[in-house]
Design a protein around this motif. Structure first.
Motif, PDB file in Angstrom:
ATOM      1  N   ALA A 153      -8.082  16.966  -3.584  1.00  0.00           N
ATOM      2  CA  ALA A 153      -7.696  16.792  -2.187  1.00  0.00           C
ATOM      3  C   ALA A 153      -8.769  16.020  -1.416  1.00  0.00           C
ATOM      4  N   GLU A 154     -10.028  16.298  -1.712  1.00  0.00           N
ATOM      5  CA  GLU A 154     -11.128  15.584  -1.063  1.00  0.00           C
ATOM      6  C   GLU A 154     -11.106  14.105  -1.418  1.00  0.00           C
ATOM      7  N   VAL A 155     -10.896  13.824  -2.701  1.00  0.00           N
ATOM      8  CA  VAL A 155     -10.878  12.436  -3.162  1.00  0.00           C
ATOM      9  C   VAL A 155      -9.707  11.677  -2.539  1.00  0.00           C
ATOM     10  N   VAL A 156      -8.548  12.301  -2.472  1.00  0.00           N
ATOM     11  CA  VAL A 156      -7.388  11.650  -1.844  1.00  0.00           C
ATOM     12  C   VAL A 156      -7.693  11.321  -0.383  1.00  0.00           C
ATOM     13  N   LYS A 157      -8.284  12.253   0.321  1.00  0.00           N
ATOM     14  CA  LYS A 157      -8.601  12.067   1.741  1.00  0.00           C
ATOM     15  C   LYS A 157      -9.521  10.885   1.968  1.00  0.00           C
ATOM     16  N   VAL A 158     -10.440  10.651   1.038  1.00  0.00           N
ATOM     17  CA  VAL A 158     -11.398   9.551   1.181  1.00  0.00           C
ATOM     18  C   VAL A 158     -10.855   8.249   0.600  1.00  0.00           C
ATOM     19  N   MET A 159     -10.282   8.325  -0.593  1.00  0.00           N
ATOM     20  CA  MET A 159      -9.896   7.114  -1.312  1.00  0.00           C
ATOM     21  C   MET A 159      -8.634   6.456  -0.777  1.00  0.00           C
ATOM     22  N   GLU A 160      -7.663   7.239  -0.335  1.00  0.00           N
ATOM     23  CA  GLU A 160      -6.392   6.651   0.100  1.00  0.00           C
ATOM     24  C   GLU A 160      -6.572   5.655   1.250  1.00  0.00           C
ATOM     25  N   PRO A 161      -7.235   6.013   2.363  1.00  0.00           N
ATOM     26  CA  PRO A 161      -7.394   5.024   3.438  1.00  0.00           C
ATOM     27  C   PRO A 161      -8.247   3.832   3.029  1.00  0.00           C
ATOM     28  N   LEU A 162      -9.249   4.065   2.177  1.00  0.00           N
ATOM     29  CA  LEU A 162     -10.073   2.946   1.727  1.00  0.00           C
ATOM     30  C   LEU A 162      -9.252   1.979   0.876  1.00  0.00           C
ATOM     31  N   ALA A 163      -8.444   2.514  -0.031  1.00  0.00           N
ATOM     32  CA  ALA A 163      -7.600   1.660  -0.872  1.00  0.00           C
ATOM     33  C   ALA A 163      -6.610   0.875  -0.025  1.00  0.00           C
ATOM     34  N   GLU A 164      -6.047   1.508   0.991  1.00  0.00           N
ATOM     35  CA  GLU A 164      -5.102   0.811   1.862  1.00  0.00           C
ATOM     36  C   GLU A 164      -5.796  -0.304   2.642  1.00  0.00           C
ATOM     37  N   CYS A 185       0.972  -1.881   1.384  1.00  0.00           N
ATOM     38  CA  CYS A 185      -0.311  -1.225   1.111  1.00  0.00           C
ATOM     39  C   CYS A 185      -0.330   0.240   1.531  1.00  0.00           C
ATOM     40  N   ASP A 186       0.833   0.799   1.754  1.00  0.00           N
ATOM     41  CA  ASP A 186       0.938   2.197   2.170  1.00  0.00           C
ATOM     42  C   ASP A 186       0.997   3.081   0.929  1.00  0.00           C
ATOM     43  N   PHE A 187      -0.154   3.424   0.387  1.00  0.00           N
ATOM     44  CA  PHE A 187      -0.205   4.203  -0.845  1.00  0.00           C
ATOM     45  C   PHE A 187       0.347   5.608  -0.647  1.00  0.00           C
ATOM     46  N   ARG A 188       1.075   6.062  -1.652  1.00  0.00           N
ATOM     47  CA  ARG A 188       1.525   7.457  -1.696  1.00  0.00           C
ATOM     48  C   ARG A 188       0.975   8.062  -2.984  1.00  0.00           C
ATOM     49  N   THR A 230       2.845   3.057  -9.948  1.00  0.00           N
ATOM     50  CA  THR A 230       4.167   2.460 -10.003  1.00  0.00           C
ATOM     51  C   THR A 230       4.581   2.030  -8.607  1.00  0.00           C
ATOM     52  N   LEU A 231       5.800   1.520  -8.491  1.00  0.00           N
ATOM     53  CA  LEU A 231       6.321   1.067  -7.203  1.00  0.00           C
ATOM     54  C   LEU A 231       7.630   1.781  -6.900  1.00  0.00           C
ATOM     55  N   ASP A 232       7.805   2.182  -5.649  1.00  0.00           N
ATOM     56  CA  ASP A 232       9.042   2.798  -5.205  1.00  0.00           C
ATOM     57  C   ASP A 232       9.914   1.704  -4.593  1.00  0.00           C
ATOM     58  N   LYS A 233      10.888   1.229  -5.366  1.00  0.00           N
ATOM     59  CA  LYS A 233      11.735   0.134  -4.912  1.00  0.00           C
ATOM     60  C   LYS A 233      12.554   0.506  -3.686  1.00  0.00           C
ATOM     61  N   GLU A 234      12.897   1.788  -3.574  1.00  0.00           N
ATOM     62  CA  GLU A 234      13.716   2.220  -2.438  1.00  0.00           C
ATOM     63  C   GLU A 234      12.910   2.313  -1.149  1.00  0.00           C
ATOM     64  N   ALA A 235      11.583   2.212  -1.264  1.00  0.00           N
ATOM     65  CA  ALA A 235      10.712   2.271  -0.080  1.00  0.00           C
ATOM     66  C   ALA A 235       9.919   0.970   0.045  1.00  0.00           C
ATOM     67  N   LYS A 236      10.626  -0.147  -0.148  1.00  0.00           N
ATOM     68  CA  LYS A 236      10.023  -1.473   0.011  1.00  0.00           C
ATOM     69  C   LYS A 236       8.811  -1.664  -0.886  1.00  0.00           C
ATOM     70  N   ASN A 237       8.968  -1.272  -2.162  1.00  0.00           N
ATOM     71  CA  ASN A 237       7.902  -1.406  -3.150  1.00  0.00           C
ATOM     72  C   ASN A 237       6.623  -0.704  -2.725  1.00  0.00           C
ATOM     73  N   GLN A 238       6.769   0.468  -2.157  1.00  0.00           N
ATOM     74  CA  GLN A 238       5.603   1.253  -1.782  1.00  0.00           C
ATOM     75  C   GLN A 238       4.824   1.624  -3.041  1.00  0.00           C
ATOM     76  N   PRO A 239       3.505   1.422  -3.032  1.00  0.00           N
ATOM     77  CA  PRO A 239       2.702   1.784  -4.206  1.00  0.00           C
ATOM     78  C   PRO A 239       2.560   3.297  -4.322  1.00  0.00           C
ATOM     79  N   VAL A 240       2.795   3.795  -5.523  1.00  0.00           N
ATOM     80  CA  VAL A 240       2.718   5.228  -5.782  1.00  0.00           C
ATOM     81  C   VAL A 240       1.720   5.455  -6.919  1.00  0.00           C
ATOM     82  N   ILE A 241       0.766   6.339  -6.681  1.00  0.00           N
ATOM     83  CA  ILE A 241      -0.185   6.738  -7.711  1.00  0.00           C
ATOM     84  C   ILE A 241       0.117   8.184  -8.075  1.00  0.00           C
TER      85      ILE A 241
END
Length: 222
Positions: free
Chosen positions: A32-43, A55-58, A74-85
């Motif tokens: 949870a800590e890593v997600v909190k830090v890495m997600e906004p940086l990756a975006e 660039c809206d990572f999920r 992967t990519l969520d095609k139904e959400a405009k190719n939203q990147p999913v990790i």
């Protein structure tokens, strides 16, 4: 990218990393800590390095039991190719520290930022077309041969640059991990615990020693 436990290969020993995440609760909190830090940086890095890319990572967790440690993008095609990790619970439990979790997350985010899924699909398409043409020429246009040739070409095309993609993701993943305040060299220690794919022809991943060396060089240059 598949992460699975295995006895360490002697030539890949780098540092004996202590297991700082000994309980499930510790591992979940670290994730949870890593997600909190890495997600906004990756975006942020995604927006800075690309144009017109979602660039809206999920980030999701696969909680199914009995799965080998694994993470992928992967990519969520139904959400405009939203990147999913996606991390599975086994990988989170297998991680020894926050640096390993951050490095894997940075690696998977880098796959998206560098457009590897799109590039792999294009390579597969080109391979399918090329092998279909060859099969058509050799078989006199036999439809079954053309279909088989297309399938083979698609597989060869998809794998042809996969090792390069993994190394590219390792390099950018190292940068992302370091910018987030984690240690990518420590994070790359998980390579000591996964099977070494060696340098197989049309293999999907490069040798672990090559990946560790790349992480070291990249980190040293930051």
């Amino acid at each position: 990218m598949i992460i699975s436990s295995a006895p360490p290969t002697p030539e890949l020993q780098v540092v004996d990393t202590p297991d700082e995440l000994r309980t499930q609760r510790q591992a979940e909190r670290a994730f949870a800590e890593v997600v909190k830090v890495m997600e906004p940086l990756a975006e942020r890095e995604c927006r800075n390095r690309t144009r017109g890319m979602n660039c809206d990572f999920r980030i999701l967790v696969d909680t199914r039991r009995g799965q080998p440690p694994n993470a992928f993008q992967t990519l969520d095609k139904e959400a405009k190719n939203q990147p999913v990790i996606v991390f599975n619970s086994a990988l989170i439990a297998d991680a020894r520290n926050v640096d390993e979790l951050a490095f894997v997350m940075g690696h998977e985010a880098a796959h998206h930022i560098q457009g590897h899924i799109q590039r792999q699909r294009l390579n597969a398409q080109v391979g399918a077309e090329l092998f279909s043409e060859i099969a058509a020429t050799l078989s006199g246009g036999n439809s079954e041969a053309v279909e088989i040739g297309g399938r083979i070409g698609q597989s060869v095309g998809a794998r042809s640059f996969s090792k390069e993609f993994e190394l590219e993701a390792d390099e950018l993943g190292t940068i992302l991990t370091a910018r987030a305040g984690y240690d990518p060299v420590v994070g790359a220690q998980f390579f000591n615990r996964i099977p070494d794919p060696g340098n197989r022809f049309l293999g999907t991943h490069p040798p672990n020693a090559q990946r560790i060396a790349l992480v070291r060089r990249t980190a040293a240059g930051l």
